[in-house]
Design a protein around this motif. Sequence first.
Motif, PDB file in Angstrom:
ATOM      1  N   MET A 351       0.759  -1.222  -0.215  1.00 31.91           N
ATOM      2  CA  MET A 351      -0.065   0.173  -0.017  1.00 31.91           C
ATOM      3  C   MET A 351       0.941   1.325  -0.182  1.00 31.91           C
ATOM      4  O   MET A 351       2.020   1.350   0.664  1.00 31.91           O
ATOM      5  CB  MET A 351      -0.867  -0.027   1.229  1.00 31.91           C
ATOM      6  CG  MET A 351      -2.147  -1.075   0.959  1.00 31.91           C
ATOM      7  SD  MET A 351      -3.190  -1.118   2.470  1.00 31.91           S
ATOM      8  CE  MET A 351      -2.191  -2.145   3.348  1.00 31.91           C
ATOM      9  N   ARG A 355      -3.090   5.735   0.521  1.00 26.59           N
ATOM     10  CA  ARG A 355      -3.845   4.750   1.213  1.00 26.59           C
ATOM     11  C   ARG A 355      -4.384   5.165   2.679  1.00 26.59           C
ATOM     12  O   ARG A 355      -3.490   5.536   3.542  1.00 26.59           O
ATOM     13  CB  ARG A 355      -3.692   3.247   1.218  1.00 26.59           C
ATOM     14  CG  ARG A 355      -3.160   2.765  -0.250  1.00 26.59           C
ATOM     15  CD  ARG A 355      -4.444   2.786  -1.144  1.00 26.59           C
ATOM     16  NE  ARG A 355      -4.227   2.295  -2.580  1.00 26.59           N
ATOM     17  CZ  ARG A 355      -5.133   2.306  -3.417  1.00 26.59           C
ATOM     18  NH1 ARG A 355      -6.380   2.633  -3.049  1.00 26.59           N
ATOM     19  NH2 ARG A 355      -5.051   1.615  -4.595  1.00 26.59           N
ATOM     20  N   ALA A 360      -8.344   0.577   5.395  1.00 28.05           N
ATOM     21  CA  ALA A 360      -7.770  -0.648   4.894  1.00 28.05           C
ATOM     22  C   ALA A 360      -8.081  -1.728   5.870  1.00 28.05           C
ATOM     23  O   ALA A 360      -8.670  -2.875   5.605  1.00 28.05           O
ATOM     24  CB  ALA A 360      -6.104  -0.657   4.744  1.00 28.05           C
ATOM     25  N   ASN A 362     -10.578  -1.546   8.047  1.00 29.40           N
ATOM     26  CA  ASN A 362     -12.029  -1.899   7.822  1.00 29.40           C
ATOM     27  C   ASN A 362     -12.089  -2.832   6.949  1.00 29.40           C
ATOM     28  O   ASN A 362     -13.110  -3.562   7.232  1.00 29.40           O
ATOM     29  CB  ASN A 362     -12.753  -0.339   7.527  1.00 29.40           C
ATOM     30  CG  ASN A 362     -14.068  -0.635   7.813  1.00 29.40           C
ATOM     31  OD1 ASN A 362     -14.720  -0.291   6.803  1.00 29.40           O
ATOM     32  ND2 ASN A 362     -14.539  -1.029   8.934  1.00 29.40           N
ATOM     33  N   ASN A 363     -11.681  -2.661   5.890  1.00 23.49           N
ATOM     34  CA  ASN A 363     -11.968  -3.663   4.667  1.00 23.49           C
ATOM     35  C   ASN A 363     -11.585  -5.106   5.142  1.00 23.49           C
ATOM     36  O   ASN A 363     -12.448  -6.081   5.093  1.00 23.49           O
ATOM     37  CB  ASN A 363     -11.017  -3.640   3.433  1.00 23.49           C
ATOM     38  CG  ASN A 363     -11.495  -4.467   2.258  1.00 23.49           C
ATOM     39  OD1 ASN A 363     -10.997  -5.603   2.505  1.00 23.49           O
ATOM     40  ND2 ASN A 363     -11.930  -3.937   1.280  1.00 23.49           N
ATOM     41  N   LEU A 364     -10.422  -5.460   5.840  1.00 21.09           N
ATOM     42  CA  LEU A 364     -10.339  -6.605   6.430  1.00 21.09           C
ATOM     43  C   LEU A 364     -11.103  -7.041   7.419  1.00 21.09           C
ATOM     44  O   LEU A 364     -11.403  -8.205   7.568  1.00 21.09           O
ATOM     45  CB  LEU A 364      -8.664  -6.624   7.100  1.00 21.09           C
ATOM     46  CG  LEU A 364      -7.633  -6.297   5.852  1.00 21.09           C
ATOM     47  CD1 LEU A 364      -6.314  -6.530   6.266  1.00 21.09           C
ATOM     48  CD2 LEU A 364      -7.636  -7.695   4.660  1.00 21.09           C
TER      49      LEU A 364
ATOM     50  N   ARG B  83     -14.861  -7.918  -2.788  1.00 23.57           N
ATOM     51  CA  ARG B  83     -14.940  -6.812  -2.065  1.00 23.57           C
ATOM     52  C   ARG B  83     -13.488  -6.701  -1.247  1.00 23.57           C
ATOM     53  O   ARG B  83     -13.333  -5.639  -0.656  1.00 23.57           O
ATOM     54  CB  ARG B  83     -16.042  -6.513  -1.413  1.00 23.57           C
ATOM     55  CG  ARG B  83     -16.079  -7.657  -0.153  1.00 23.57           C
ATOM     56  CD  ARG B  83     -16.779  -7.124   0.872  1.00 23.57           C
ATOM     57  NE  ARG B  83     -16.269  -6.128   1.923  1.00 23.57           N
ATOM     58  CZ  ARG B  83     -15.300  -6.171   2.647  1.00 23.57           C
ATOM     59  NH1 ARG B  83     -14.820  -7.631   2.816  1.00 23.57           N
ATOM     60  NH2 ARG B  83     -14.501  -5.207   3.121  1.00 23.57           N
ATOM     61  N   THR B  84     -12.833  -7.681  -1.220  1.00 21.59           N
ATOM     62  CA  THR B  84     -11.350  -7.746  -0.078  1.00 21.59           C
ATOM     63  C   THR B  84     -10.341  -6.972  -0.668  1.00 21.59           C
ATOM     64  O   THR B  84     -10.376  -6.335  -1.723  1.00 21.59           O
ATOM     65  CB  THR B  84     -11.319  -9.273   0.236  1.00 21.59           C
ATOM     66  OG1 THR B  84     -12.327 -10.022  -0.011  1.00 21.59           O
ATOM     67  CG2 THR B  84     -10.468  -9.342   1.408  1.00 21.59           C
ATOM     68  N   LEU B  85      -9.437  -6.600   0.312  1.00 21.25           N
ATOM     69  CA  LEU B  85      -8.601  -5.497   0.148  1.00 21.25           C
ATOM     70  C   LEU B  85      -7.799  -5.373  -1.020  1.00 21.25           C
ATOM     71  O   LEU B  85      -8.017  -4.405  -1.500  1.00 21.25           O
ATOM     72  CB  LEU B  85      -7.509  -5.641   1.285  1.00 21.25           C
ATOM     73  CG  LEU B  85      -6.572  -4.517   1.525  1.00 21.25           C
ATOM     74  CD1 LEU B  85      -7.172  -3.414   1.707  1.00 21.25           C
ATOM     75  CD2 LEU B  85      -5.389  -4.882   2.580  1.00 21.25           C
ATOM     76  N   ALA B  88     -10.275  -4.009  -3.567  1.00 22.79           N
ATOM     77  CA  ALA B  88     -10.787  -2.852  -3.072  1.00 22.79           C
ATOM     78  C   ALA B  88      -9.648  -1.979  -3.346  1.00 22.79           C
ATOM     79  O   ALA B  88     -10.029  -0.460  -4.005  1.00 22.79           O
ATOM     80  CB  ALA B  88     -10.840  -2.720  -1.529  1.00 22.79           C
ATOM     81  N   LEU B  89      -8.178  -2.091  -3.293  1.00 18.99           N
ATOM     82  CA  LEU B  89      -7.397  -1.166  -3.826  1.00 18.99           C
ATOM     83  C   LEU B  89      -7.220  -1.000  -5.347  1.00 18.99           C
ATOM     84  O   LEU B  89      -6.875   0.138  -5.793  1.00 18.99           O
ATOM     85  CB  LEU B  89      -6.103  -1.821  -3.233  1.00 18.99           C
ATOM     86  CG  LEU B  89      -5.716  -1.912  -1.726  1.00 18.99           C
ATOM     87  CD1 LEU B  89      -4.242  -2.517  -1.771  1.00 18.99           C
ATOM     88  CD2 LEU B  89      -5.658  -0.416  -1.114  1.00 18.99           C
TER      89      LEU B  89
END
Lengths: 466, 166
Positions: A351, A355, A360, A362-364, B83-85, B88-89
């Motif tokens: 990253m 970013r 990040a 929160n996504n995980l 939708r995972t990291l 998403a990036l």
Amino acid sequence: MPAPRIPHPREKRIVFANIDREGYTPDIACYLRNGGYEDLKKAVKMAPAEIVAEVKTSSLRGRGGAGFPCGVKWGFIRPGETKPIYLICNADESEPGTFKDRYIIHQDPHQLMEGMIISAFALNVHLAYLYIRGEFPQGAQILEQAIAEAKEKGFLGKNILGTGFDLEIYVHRGAGAYICGEETGLIESLEGKRAYPRIKPPYFPAVLGLYQCPTIVNNVETLCHVKHIVRMGGAEYAKIGKPNNTGTRIVGVSGDVVKPGYFEIEVGSMTLGELINDLCGGLKPGRTLKAIIPGGSSAKVFRAGEKFKIKSKAADGSMVETEIGVLDIPLDFDTMAACGSMAGSGGVIVMDDTRDMVEALNNLNHFYAHESCGQCTPCREGSLWMQKITDRLLAGGGVESDPGLLESVSNNIAGKTICAFGEACSWPTMSFVAKFPEEFAARAKKQVPPPTPPEFLSETLIGAGH
Amino acid sequence: MQIPTELLAKIDEAISHYPVSKRSASLPLLHLFQEQFGYISDESIAWIADKLGLEQINILELVTFYPMFRREPAGKVHIRVCRTLSCALAGADDLKTKLSEATGIHCSKHHEGFSHPPEVSPDGQFSIESVECLASCGSGPVMMINDDFYEAVAPETIQEILSKYK
């Protein structure tokens, strides 16, 4: 479809030798033209115990994430075992950031078949299952085709290659649950139940596994390596890589690099920085590095600029301590662990400075909250709490105590659950909050707790009862 | 419940893969039923339980545990967006928004992550679901349309891809 990749000169392709090769197809004719099943022919002339010994000599470590020595795992099967022994190939590839088994299954399925048949022969297994995640429907078809082809040619089924050895392999599809990657959860799932990981001890399904019988569960990549160990011999294989970190492994890089992708490298032959800058073309123009998750999303994050003190043996045998930065960490199992994270499943997520670390994480957190199997309270509740707290931080409702609360919740999950998912879901939160405190603090400025939602006000609750 | 002969043959074949315990065939049978009927109905649960000599709860608890199984129909064309990291990036959020616009599906913000029941377009043709990591992180954003896999999906190619499924 992106164009096939040409291997980078610094790669050493063994398991991925045929991946993206022009003209290489997944059928058995192509595999046989390329020397396929020769290692099986060699293996069936060896004594099963000899193959197990070669795997032990090779120091092969499991490629699924835990890095447990494969030969040691195999050694847990008692000699003279009277119960049936089962072999399960774990093709439930779902650790975020990891993408390697997919290519073996889709492009070189017979390599996996051969590895599995050799392993089954070595372990005296007559019934094996290939547990593939539900989201690989095409992969499952390809594997079923490969099984049919191998059977037709006499590499599978009754009396394999005239040796009297029988083996059946069946493909079993999962249905979208990450927890099935945990070996005892996988076994429960294969038994037709919810994939609740089993209570330990016994620590290894080699003692009590599928249908309460001794069972070996190995990752796709690990089983492929077995084939090459038989070809080269364990001692020769162990010369690749570093002691206790032998062989090659497939690393996948995703995120903010110019050329993301997969690379098969000699374990420890390059640093994280060389991987990112030389093999992946570095960061996008004008960006700087912020964070790296080195071994799948569960591995603890590294912050750019971090320093680690590493002990190593000097030429005269004395131990010396050296200080290294994040980009100097060699890609092996042991140094990565010494730096406080793990090589895990080989999925590197990069990253850059654009970013937001709260986003990040929160996504995980959403991932882990969704994937917790719900069996143990700390993990079921905690993963959801961590998600809700980071949701709140992002929505502008963060209170000053939130970073501390995240830390406290995560500390109360790891080590308090039946399986390693507890660690997996809490390590991201622990490490992100500890290493990027300023980003969390900036979103956690409110001094008062958030107001109680109207549906939980005592008047509403009492009112609802009437 | 009417089970087509072809499906019956597949069911018996699946059960034969588990000589030690018929119960192991639960997941394979649920996959076969969902492929055939689009979702798992109460009748299907009862039929599978009966066939495998189990209680209905033994099957229902699988349907509620494993995210791929549905209790209600999805669209004829079911889209799964990772939708995972890593995705998403690589722009998965934007991809999902563009897919929603192109298919006329209203993806409610509240259900940002998961959509159970899946959100279906007014004509019943498409449905969209956010899913977790599809294990192709180096070529994000990725999605599946029915059983087909698409990687590095550029938003401007969505219309062209979807036109194959109309």
